[in-house]
Design an enzyme around this catalytic site. Structure first.
Site, mmCIF file in Angstrom:
data_model
loop_
_atom_site.group_PDB
_atom_site.id
_atom_site.type_symbol
_atom_site.label_atom_id
_atom_site.label_comp_id
_atom_site.label_asym_id
_atom_site.label_seq_id
_atom_site.Cartn_x
_atom_site.Cartn_y
_atom_site.Cartn_z
ATOM 1 N N LYS A 20 4.086 -6.611 5.771
ATOM 2 C CA LYS A 20 3.385 -5.905 6.844
ATOM 3 C C LYS A 20 2.777 -6.872 7.875
ATOM 4 O O LYS A 20 2.676 -8.083 7.644
ATOM 5 C CB LYS A 20 2.288 -5.025 6.225
ATOM 6 C CG LYS A 20 2.827 -3.847 5.400
ATOM 7 C CD LYS A 20 1.668 -2.991 4.878
ATOM 8 C CE LYS A 20 2.131 -1.766 4.148
ATOM 9 N NZ LYS A 20 0.976 -0.921 3.710
ATOM 10 N N TYR A 60 6.517 6.788 7.688
ATOM 11 C CA TYR A 60 5.357 7.218 6.895
ATOM 12 C C TYR A 60 5.065 8.719 7.053
ATOM 13 O O TYR A 60 3.921 9.143 6.882
ATOM 14 C CB TYR A 60 4.124 6.408 7.294
ATOM 15 C CG TYR A 60 4.012 5.053 6.615
ATOM 16 C CD1 TYR A 60 3.887 4.943 5.230
ATOM 17 C CD2 TYR A 60 3.987 3.871 7.359
ATOM 18 C CE1 TYR A 60 3.763 3.714 4.607
ATOM 19 C CE2 TYR A 60 3.859 2.619 6.740
ATOM 20 C CZ TYR A 60 3.742 2.561 5.357
ATOM 21 O OH TYR A 60 3.610 1.339 4.738
ATOM 22 N N ARG A 96 6.352 -2.713 -7.571
ATOM 23 C CA ARG A 96 5.009 -2.118 -7.490
ATOM 24 C C ARG A 96 4.008 -2.943 -8.309
ATOM 25 O O ARG A 96 2.845 -3.089 -7.922
ATOM 26 C CB ARG A 96 5.031 -0.659 -7.987
ATOM 27 C CG ARG A 96 5.874 0.300 -7.136
ATOM 28 C CD ARG A 96 5.324 0.574 -5.761
ATOM 29 N NE ARG A 96 3.947 0.994 -5.749
ATOM 30 C CZ ARG A 96 3.351 1.596 -4.704
ATOM 31 N NH1 ARG A 96 4.035 1.836 -3.580
ATOM 32 N NH2 ARG A 96 2.094 1.921 -4.753
ATOM 33 N N THR A 102 -2.946 -0.412 -4.230
ATOM 34 C CA THR A 102 -3.051 -0.197 -2.780
ATOM 35 C C THR A 102 -4.297 -0.865 -2.209
ATOM 36 O O THR A 102 -4.236 -1.551 -1.189
ATOM 37 C CB THR A 102 -3.089 1.322 -2.481
ATOM 38 O OG1 THR A 102 -1.955 1.940 -3.097
ATOM 39 C CG2 THR A 102 -3.077 1.588 -0.986
ATOM 40 N N ARG A 113 -1.198 -8.279 -3.403
ATOM 41 C CA ARG A 113 -2.342 -7.694 -2.705
ATOM 42 C C ARG A 113 -3.658 -8.349 -3.116
ATOM 43 O O ARG A 113 -4.553 -8.513 -2.284
ATOM 44 C CB ARG A 113 -2.354 -6.175 -2.908
ATOM 45 C CG ARG A 113 -1.295 -5.484 -2.024
ATOM 46 C CD ARG A 113 -1.055 -4.063 -2.416
ATOM 47 N NE ARG A 113 -0.338 -3.317 -1.372
ATOM 48 C CZ ARG A 113 0.140 -2.083 -1.541
ATOM 49 N NH1 ARG A 113 -0.019 -1.471 -2.697
ATOM 50 N NH2 ARG A 113 0.777 -1.468 -0.565
ATOM 51 N N ASN A 123 -2.798 -4.288 3.831
ATOM 52 C CA ASN A 123 -2.586 -4.729 2.456
ATOM 53 C C ASN A 123 -1.243 -5.427 2.221
ATOM 54 O O ASN A 123 -0.696 -5.404 1.128
ATOM 55 C CB ASN A 123 -2.804 -3.568 1.485
ATOM 56 C CG ASN A 123 -1.884 -2.403 1.765
ATOM 57 O OD1 ASN A 123 -1.033 -2.478 2.643
ATOM 58 N ND2 ASN A 123 -2.039 -1.327 1.010
ATOM 59 N N HIS A 126 4.557 -3.202 1.642
ATOM 60 C CA HIS A 126 4.942 -1.839 1.266
ATOM 61 C C HIS A 126 6.029 -1.940 0.214
ATOM 62 O O HIS A 126 6.873 -2.836 0.283
ATOM 63 C CB HIS A 126 5.506 -1.059 2.462
ATOM 64 C CG HIS A 126 6.214 0.205 2.047
ATOM 65 N ND1 HIS A 126 5.557 1.385 1.834
ATOM 66 C CD2 HIS A 126 7.523 0.437 1.727
ATOM 67 C CE1 HIS A 126 6.431 2.302 1.421
ATOM 68 N NE2 HIS A 126 7.638 1.752 1.348
ATOM 69 N N GLU A 137 14.347 5.065 2.044
ATOM 70 C CA GLU A 137 13.746 3.969 2.819
ATOM 71 C C GLU A 137 14.746 2.839 3.075
ATOM 72 O O GLU A 137 14.722 2.224 4.144
ATOM 73 C CB GLU A 137 12.501 3.456 2.078
ATOM 74 C CG GLU A 137 11.387 4.517 2.048
ATOM 75 C CD GLU A 137 10.166 4.073 1.248
ATOM 76 O OE1 GLU A 137 10.186 2.980 0.655
ATOM 77 O OE2 GLU A 137 9.191 4.847 1.222
HETATM 78 P P1 GDP Z 1 1.034 2.296 -1.226
HETATM 79 O O1 GDP Z 1 2.209 3.092 -1.730
HETATM 80 O O2 GDP Z 1 0.372 1.491 -2.311
HETATM 81 O O3 GDP Z 1 1.381 1.459 -0.030
HETATM 82 O O4 GDP Z 1 -0.095 3.334 -0.767
HETATM 83 P P2 GDP Z 1 0.018 4.804 -0.105
HETATM 84 O O5 GDP Z 1 1.431 5.284 -0.130
HETATM 85 O O6 GDP Z 1 -1.017 5.654 -0.749
HETATM 86 O O7 GDP Z 1 -0.451 4.543 1.392
HETATM 87 C C1 GDP Z 1 0.431 3.964 2.320
HETATM 88 C C2 GDP Z 1 -0.329 2.938 3.108
HETATM 89 O O8 GDP Z 1 -1.318 3.584 3.896
HETATM 90 C C3 GDP Z 1 -1.113 1.908 2.292
HETATM 91 O O9 GDP Z 1 -0.329 0.839 1.803
HETATM 92 C C4 GDP Z 1 -2.133 1.442 3.307
HETATM 93 O O10 GDP Z 1 -1.569 0.507 4.228
HETATM 94 C C5 GDP Z 1 -2.452 2.732 4.047
HETATM 95 N N1 GDP Z 1 -3.629 3.388 3.464
HETATM 96 C C6 GDP Z 1 -3.711 4.054 2.287
HETATM 97 N N2 GDP Z 1 -4.949 4.515 2.069
HETATM 98 C C7 GDP Z 1 -5.677 4.128 3.156
HETATM 99 C C8 GDP Z 1 -7.047 4.299 3.538
HETATM 100 O O11 GDP Z 1 -7.852 4.901 2.824
HETATM 101 N N3 GDP Z 1 -7.421 3.752 4.738
HETATM 102 C C9 GDP Z 1 -6.535 3.093 5.536
HETATM 103 N N4 GDP Z 1 -6.964 2.583 6.704
HETATM 104 N N5 GDP Z 1 -5.243 2.898 5.205
HETATM 105 C C10 GDP Z 1 -4.823 3.414 4.032
HETATM 106 MG MG MG Z 2 3.253 4.672 -0.911
#
Ligand code: GDP
Ligand code: MG
Length: 149
Positions: A20, A60, A96, A102, A113, A123, A126, A137
């Site tokens: 990212k 997304y 993962r 996350t 991370r 973070n 992805h 994807e």
């Molecule tokens: P991942 O699968 O671990 O990447 O997490 P998710 O699929 O839940 O969320 C996708 C992405 O959205 C995350 O990797 C973060 O970059 C972002 N994100 C998730 N939760 C939050 C949040 O509470 N605040 C913000 N600003 N970004 C978030």
């Molecule tokens: Mg995700």
């Protein structure tokens, strides 16, 4: 045995990874790729691209009702990203694990991370979270011709 061979072949997976903007900006592509390779994941395709806001929103789409959607998509276009396909046994789950939680505050020691992420939003990586997501994807960013196992 034949069974063992079959199980090995069935467990060989591909997953979509994105390095990212927070990480490309800090020149961490090589250090992050070393984490993947040390875990036995093979980078079978990779390119550095600049996403448009429309592309980030489409990628997304599952999060479009979430309060952080605008922040997430704006972040994803703020710098180039490196999109890549990782291959290995159980690659989806393994990636993962290598990524970590996350929220970096909850990420295990030694994960990408934990070491590199700046916040729950910024973070660093992805990774696809299921075989269905991985297929969708990977085809979002790569054609079959670009995947060289
Ligand atoms: P991942 O699968 O671990 O990447 O997490 P998710 O699929 O839940 O969320 C996708 C992405 O959205 C995350 O990797 C973060 O970059 C972002 N994100 C998730 N939760 C939050 C949040 O509470 N605040 C913000 N600003 N970004 C978030
Ligand atoms: Mg995700």
């Amino acid at each position: 045995s034949g069974e063992t061979q079959k199980e090995f072949i069935m467990a060989l997976e591909r997953t979509l990874s994105i390095i990212k903007p927070d990480a490309t900006k800090r020149n961490l592509t090589g250090k992050i790729n070393a984490k993947f390779e040390d875990a036995g994941l093979r980078i079978v395709a990779q390119k550095r691209i600049q996403l448009t806001l429309a592309q980030a929103g489409q990628f997304y789409a599952e999060h479009k009702e979430r309060p952080f959607f605008g922040e997430l998509t704006e972040f994803m276009v703020s710098e180039p990203v490196v999109v890549q396909v990782l291959e290995g046994e159980g690659a989806i789950l393994k990636n993962r694990e290598v990524m970590g939680a996350t929220n970096p505050a909850n990420a295990d020691e030694g994960t990408i991370r934990k070491e590199f992420a700046l916040s729950v939003g910024e973070n660093s990586v992805h990774g696809s979270d299921s075989p269905e997501a991985a297929a969708r994807e990977i085809s979002f960013f790569f054609s079959g011709l670009e995947l060289v196992g």
